[in-house]
Scaffold this motif. Sequence first.
Motif, PDB file in Angstrom:
ATOM      1  N   ARG A  31       0.871  -1.185   0.000  1.00 35.00           N
ATOM      2  CA  ARG A  31       0.000   0.000   0.000  1.00 35.00           C
ATOM      3  C   ARG A  31       0.905   1.232   0.000  1.00 35.00           C
ATOM      4  N   VAL A  32       0.697   2.124  -0.997  1.00 36.69           N
ATOM      5  CA  VAL A  32       1.530   3.310  -1.146  1.00 36.69           C
ATOM      6  C   VAL A  32       0.643   4.548  -1.140  1.00 36.69           C
ATOM      7  N   GLN A  33       0.882   5.437  -0.188  1.00 34.83           N
ATOM      8  CA  GLN A  33       0.122   6.691  -0.145  1.00 34.83           C
ATOM      9  C   GLN A  33       0.797   7.697  -1.063  1.00 34.83           C
ATOM     10  N   ARG A  34       0.003   8.349  -1.908  1.00 39.68           N
ATOM     11  CA  ARG A  34       0.550   9.369  -2.795  1.00 39.68           C
ATOM     12  C   ARG A  34       1.036  10.552  -1.971  1.00 39.68           C
ATOM     13  N   ASN A  35       2.058  11.244  -2.461  1.00 40.93           N
ATOM     14  CA  ASN A  35       2.618  12.359  -1.695  1.00 40.93           C
ATOM     15  C   ASN A  35       2.032  13.710  -2.097  1.00 40.93           C
ATOM     16  N   PHE A  36       0.888  13.673  -2.761  1.00 41.45           N
ATOM     17  CA  PHE A  36       0.198  14.909  -3.131  1.00 41.45           C
ATOM     18  C   PHE A  36      -1.303  14.684  -3.004  1.00 41.45           C
ATOM     19  N   PRO A  37      -2.047  15.701  -2.610  1.00 44.72           N
ATOM     20  CA  PRO A  37      -3.502  15.545  -2.463  1.00 44.72           C
ATOM     21  C   PRO A  37      -4.210  15.672  -3.811  1.00 44.72           C
ATOM     22  N   ASN A  38      -5.397  15.069  -3.903  1.00 43.29           N
ATOM     23  CA  ASN A  38      -6.208  15.233  -5.105  1.00 43.29           C
ATOM     24  C   ASN A  38      -6.924  16.584  -5.048  1.00 43.29           C
ATOM     25  N   SER A  39      -7.825  16.838  -5.960  1.00 44.15           N
ATOM     26  CA  SER A  39      -8.497  18.140  -6.038  1.00 44.15           C
ATOM     27  C   SER A  39      -9.354  18.430  -4.804  1.00 44.15           C
ATOM     28  N   GLU A  40      -9.691  17.378  -4.042  1.00 39.46           N
ATOM     29  CA  GLU A  40     -10.495  17.564  -2.830  1.00 39.46           C
ATOM     30  C   GLU A  40      -9.635  17.609  -1.562  1.00 39.46           C
TER      31      GLU A  40
END
Length: 72
Positions: A31-40
């Motif tokens: 499981r890898v969490q992205r290091n940038f948020p989406n538009s929300e």
Amino acid sequence: MNAFSIVGKITDMPILKETSNGLKTCELPIRVQRNFPNSEGVYETDFVDCVLWTGIAENTTEYCKSAVSSDQ
């Protein structure tokens, strides 16, 4: 030679299997969490299935077993 690195958490214990040719293999779900948020503003998570072969498959499976047993 290509190199690829990801940083994440193992989601399930790897299970060592053997092919019909006698090669050891295991699947390692990460499981890898992205290091940038989406538009929300939410940090999304990706699930990557890695397949390990021969010695690294055996070593990783054994290491994960010993790490879990030492935590208990």
